[in-house]
Motif scaffolding. Structure first.
Motif, PDB file in Angstrom:
ATOM      1  N   VAL A  50      -8.229   8.228  -4.624  1.00  0.00           N
ATOM      2  CA  VAL A  50      -7.023   7.929  -3.324  1.00  0.00           C
ATOM      3  C   VAL A  50      -6.098   7.543  -3.680  1.00  0.00           C
ATOM      4  O   VAL A  50      -5.605   5.782  -4.610  1.00  0.00           O
ATOM      5  N   LYS A  51      -4.921   7.988  -3.712  1.00  0.00           N
ATOM      6  CA  LYS A  51      -4.051   8.066  -4.352  1.00  0.00           C
ATOM      7  C   LYS A  51      -2.359   7.257  -3.382  1.00  0.00           C
ATOM      8  O   LYS A  51      -2.805   7.915  -2.096  1.00  0.00           O
ATOM      9  N   VAL A  52      -2.216   5.570  -4.012  1.00  0.00           N
ATOM     10  CA  VAL A  52      -0.906   5.543  -2.941  1.00  0.00           C
ATOM     11  C   VAL A  52       0.278   6.264  -2.658  1.00  0.00           C
ATOM     12  O   VAL A  52       0.874   6.386  -3.871  1.00  0.00           O
ATOM     13  N   VAL A  53       0.484   6.671  -1.816  1.00  0.00           N
ATOM     14  CA  VAL A  53       1.661   7.225  -1.743  1.00  0.00           C
ATOM     15  C   VAL A  53       2.935   5.814  -1.567  1.00  0.00           C
ATOM     16  O   VAL A  53       3.987   6.468  -2.201  1.00  0.00           O
ATOM     17  N   SER A  54       2.473   5.185  -0.275  1.00  0.00           N
ATOM     18  CA  SER A  54       3.804   4.733  -0.658  1.00  0.00           C
ATOM     19  C   SER A  54       2.953   3.122   0.573  1.00  0.00           C
ATOM     20  O   SER A  54       2.433   2.828   1.256  1.00  0.00           O
ATOM     21  N   PRO A  55       3.050   1.602  -0.126  1.00  0.00           N
ATOM     22  CA  PRO A  55       2.817   0.605   0.514  1.00  0.00           C
ATOM     23  C   PRO A  55       3.574   0.410   1.345  1.00  0.00           C
ATOM     24  O   PRO A  55       5.362   0.393   1.499  1.00  0.00           O
ATOM     25  N   ILE A  56       3.246  -0.283   2.510  1.00  0.00           N
ATOM     26  CA  ILE A  56       4.124  -0.459   4.082  1.00  0.00           C
ATOM     27  C   ILE A  56       5.086  -1.969   3.570  1.00  0.00           C
ATOM     28  O   ILE A  56       3.860  -2.202   4.037  1.00  0.00           O
TER      29      ILE A  56
END
Length: 470
Positions: free
Chosen positions: A113-119
């Motif tokens: 699982v790759k983090v695209v963006s933390p909110i």
């Protein structure tokens, strides 16, 4: 490294794209139906029967059919997908800006699982999870072997429950272990700040149902003490959202009845021109929030900040303001998602998200797999570097740009532009300066260390000097 195969959300609620609406008639209500390929369906039936009779373990009919539908959609393009009951509910709730989870937008890369963006303002954000982090373990379960949907479900949970993530991060020799407490995420999609006397900053993190009205409210706050000399609209790392919200935000800065975007697809209802008229940005009998707009908002000098994380609805706004020469677009080339998704409900509270059209800027440009190229290219740090980002052109099965054909999976070249601020002399840089130059933009709202924002303010001040001189 493998390509990002599929986009997903973990309690983020943000829509990595443009959605026309969530209120569509069911597929069964369609008047016209395509003829069914009988031979291919016979083959499907044979495979189905072979699995039912010979697979090593029993498999439910519903599971097989669901997987077949999911595979059929996911192989079309990166943004078409099957939504089970949970995913459909998350999508509906997400447009309202409130949902449960830890607050990260994710994809799958090389089985992890790759983090695209933390909110912003979520457990993941506060814990320091970064774009590009690879999650290889969720609690005691290895991610390898899980689908993205299965991994996302494991990361969801009741508010106040805890979850442990094991992360691999580029540049770190050892894995990072993080314990997070899930919570109900409420995303404030619009924020603002008076950064200097006479200069306003407006940031949009996603395009939700109430984003247009929130923009008008924040503009009134910024103009409360008189006219502004300049305004920075920050669309960096905004993954998109609802199309009508993008049109509404554009209406806050453009004259009435001005074209914002057009869509074109095979179905007659996929062909439409969206302008800054209430019928295109309002739904139902809601009050027209643009009536409360401070009149100076449509004439204040503007700079729009974008980067590789600006996608879909944010690209619509940037493209409209750029084409109408209402604002200078500054930053790096955007993500390049120029397609529109329609949500079609199915029985059992499920749905499909289907790509039904491409959208175009007012001048007729398609940004699909290309992006919005800034008027002035400014990297994220003073030493000329930006974070490495995935773009639409990197995704498997992405649609081609119908205006220019297939686009290579790299950032589109930007036209030459004069530097906003004098460049530092070439040569060695002292260690302290080098460290500061390499620092990425701060998470603080309108941080003084934000290099791109500072260049936008310099540009606005230069425009003010020229105006005064005239």
């Amino acid at each position: 490294m493998g390509k990002l195969r599929q986009a997903g959300l973990v309690g983020a609620g943000l829509l990595g794209g443009v959605l026309i609406s969530l209120q569509f008639s069911a597929i069964a209500d369609k008047e016209t139906r395509a003829s069914l390929p009988i031979e291919e369906l016979r083959t499907f039936a044979e495979v189905f029967n072979a699995i039912k009779s010979g697979y090593v373990e029993p498999v439910e009919d519903k599971k097989l059919i669901t997987h077949a539908i999911s595979g059929m959609l996911s192989n079309l393009d990166p943004h078409s997908s099957y939504l089970d009951a949970d995913a459909f509910k998350d999508l509906q709730v997400g447009t309202q800006g409130e949902f449960g989870g830890i607050g990260i937008e994710v994809g799958m890369e090389d089985g992890l699982v790759k983090v695209v963006s933390p909110i912003e303002d979520t457990p993941a954000y506060r814990a320091g999870i970064k774009t590009g982090d690879l999650i290889f373990k969720i609690d005691d379960t290895l991610v390898k072997g899980l689908t993205l949907t299965e991994a996302v479900k494991r990361m969801r949970g009741k508010p106040k429950s805890q979850i442990r993530l094991s992360i691999v991060r580029k540049g770190e020799a050892k894995p990072i272990n993080v314990t997070l407490t899930r919570e109900v995420i409420k995303v404030q999609s619009v924020k603002s700040k008076l950064v200097e006397d006479g200069y306003g900053y407006l940031r949009i993190t996603s395009f939700q149902e109430n984003t247009g009205a929130a923009v008008v409210k924040h503009l009134n706050d910024l103009f409360r003490n008189g006219p502004l000399k300049g305004l920075v609209l920050d669309l960096r790392n905004d993954p998109g959202g609802l199309l009508n919200s993008a049109v509404g935000v554009s209406a806050a800065f453009l004259p009435p009845e001005t074209l914002v975007t057009s869509t074109d697809g095979r179905a007659p209802d996929a062909k439409h021109r969206y302008s800054t008229s209430p019928s295109d940005y309002l739904r139902g009998s809601r009050d027209d929030y643009i009536r409360n707009l401070p009149p100076e908002a449509r004439s204040v000098p503007m700079v729009v900040l974008v980067n590789g994380g600006s996608a879909s609805a944010s690209e619509i706004v940037a493209g409209a303001l750029q084409d109408h020469k209402r604002a200078v677009v500054l930053g790096t080339t955007t993500f390049g998602k120029g397609s529109v998704q329609t949500v079609l409900p199915l029985p059992g509270n499920t749905a499909i998200k289907l790509t039904t059209a491409r959208y175009y800027t007012p001048s007729g440009r398609s940004i699909q797999a290309k992006g919005i190229v800034p008027d002035i290219v400014v990297e994220e740090s003073a030493n000329g570097t930006s974070a490495e980002r995935l773009r639409e052109a990197n995704l498997e099965h992405h649609l081609d740009n119908d205006k220019e054909g297939s686009t290579p999976a790299k950032e589109a070249p930007a036209k030459p532009a004069k530097p906003v601020a004098p460049a530092k002399p070439k040569g060695s840089v002292p260690k302290d300066d080098a460290d500061e130059a390499a620092e990425m933009p701060s998470r603080e709202l309108a941080s003084k260390k934000d290099y791109q924002l500072n260049q936008a303010l310099n540009l606005l001040k230069g425009m003010q000097i020229m105006k005064t001189a005239r």
